[in-house]
Design an enzyme around this catalytic site. Structure first.
Site, PDB file in Angstrom:
ATOM      1  N   CYS A 115       0.822  -1.221   0.000  1.00  0.00           N
ATOM      2  CA  CYS A 115       0.000   0.000   0.000  1.00  0.00           C
ATOM      3  C   CYS A 115       0.850   1.263   0.000  1.00  0.00           C
ATOM      4  O   CYS A 115       0.626   2.176  -0.800  1.00  0.00           O
ATOM      5  CB  CYS A 115      -0.972  -0.007   1.179  1.00  0.00           C
ATOM      6  SG  CYS A 115      -0.229   0.152   2.812  1.00  0.00           S
ATOM      7  N   HIS A 167      -2.772   1.328   6.973  1.00  0.00           N
ATOM      8  CA  HIS A 167      -3.037   1.129   5.541  1.00  0.00           C
ATOM      9  C   HIS A 167      -3.336   2.483   4.920  1.00  0.00           C
ATOM     10  O   HIS A 167      -3.953   3.351   5.546  1.00  0.00           O
ATOM     11  CB  HIS A 167      -4.219   0.183   5.341  1.00  0.00           C
ATOM     12  CG  HIS A 167      -4.434  -0.223   3.921  1.00  0.00           C
ATOM     13  ND1 HIS A 167      -3.588  -1.082   3.257  1.00  0.00           N
ATOM     14  CD2 HIS A 167      -5.393   0.122   3.011  1.00  0.00           C
ATOM     15  CE1 HIS A 167      -4.015  -1.254   2.015  1.00  0.00           C
ATOM     16  NE2 HIS A 167      -5.105  -0.529   1.844  1.00  0.00           N
ATOM     17  N   HIS A 179      -5.821   1.710  -4.211  1.00  0.00           N
ATOM     18  CA  HIS A 179      -4.827   1.223  -3.256  1.00  0.00           C
ATOM     19  C   HIS A 179      -4.330  -0.147  -3.696  1.00  0.00           C
ATOM     20  O   HIS A 179      -4.881  -0.781  -4.604  1.00  0.00           O
ATOM     21  CB  HIS A 179      -5.425   1.141  -1.848  1.00  0.00           C
ATOM     22  CG  HIS A 179      -6.467   0.057  -1.677  1.00  0.00           C
ATOM     23  ND1 HIS A 179      -6.546  -0.721  -0.548  1.00  0.00           N
ATOM     24  CD2 HIS A 179      -7.448  -0.389  -2.504  1.00  0.00           C
ATOM     25  CE1 HIS A 179      -7.557  -1.586  -0.676  1.00  0.00           C
ATOM     26  NE2 HIS A 179      -8.110  -1.405  -1.855  1.00  0.00           N
TER      27      HIS A 179
END
Length: 219
Positions: A115, A167, A179
């Site tokens: 990510c 994240h 993402h």
């Protein structure tokens, strides 16, 4: 009666198998999302092809609105030249990598992305801005904004590991973000209103003009 008993036992076995598969998917999700917290951790990503979000993701993965958002930015990118604004520049760059496989510690299309790798690579390519290589450190950059202030190019953060900012993705507008999700997944667009993400959302940052100015000065 005997026949009914056999059917009942069979249905019970099927239910147990389904529960086992759900547990496997959730375990895989934890393993994959662990990679987004930072590259200093030991990789626990696995090679399974399972794309391990909650069952809701399976039900909502066919996202025509998300596809329209992607096409919108692609068209805008084709109509613009070097003068494209920074918000759309970063979004357009990230959308180039849709379908690239997740890889723990990955930081390029050749290696795959985790990510923070996707965010850092897109920021450097589009803005000349070097960001840290883990989600929590990226969260220290830029200006904190509220959810109703979000616009394309802002960074959105989620608590996927029991701690904040584990994240990160790039906001597109219309409650969508792009993402690199988890082991077995690919770079993709998702909806922040989905239960999995809405429960885990914990903030957003805007890469402001002072950061851009510093990046230009360094170059």
């Amino acid at each position: 009666m005997h026949r009914h008993s056999i059917i009942a036992r069979f249905n019970s076995s099927v239910d147990q198998a389904k529960r086992g598969l759900r547990m496997l998917a959730l375990t895989a999700c934890v393993a994959g999302l662990a990679g987004c917290a930072g590259t200093n951790q030991k990789s626990i990503a696995h090679s399974s092809e399972i794309d391990p979000y909650e069952m809701e993701w399976v039900a909502t993965s066919d996202d025509p609105i998300g596809l329209l958002v992607v096409q919108k930015f692609k068209r805008e990118r084709q109509r613009t030249h070097s003068g494209v604004d920074s918000d759309h520049a970063m979004v357009s760059e990230a959308l180039n990598y849709l379908g690239i496989r997740y890889r723990f510690g990955g930081n390029s299309p050749d290696t795959g992305f985790d990510c923070s790798g996707l965010v850092a690579y897109s920021a450097e390519r589009s803005l000349g801005l070097k960001l840290p290589r883990n989600a929590a450190a990226i969260a220290q950059q830029g200006t904190s904004i509220t959810k109703n202030e979000l616009k394309a190019g802002d960074l959105v953060f989620f608590n996927t590991m029991g701690r904040r900012f584990s994240h990160v993705g790039i906001y597109l507008g219309d409650d969508r973000f792009v993402h690199s999700p988890s082991s077995g997944g690919v770079v993709r667009v998702e909806n922040m209103t989905m239960a999995y993400w809405s429960k885990r959302y914990n903030g957003a940052r805007r890469l402001d003009n002072s950061l851009m100015a510093s990046a230009r000065a360094a170059n």
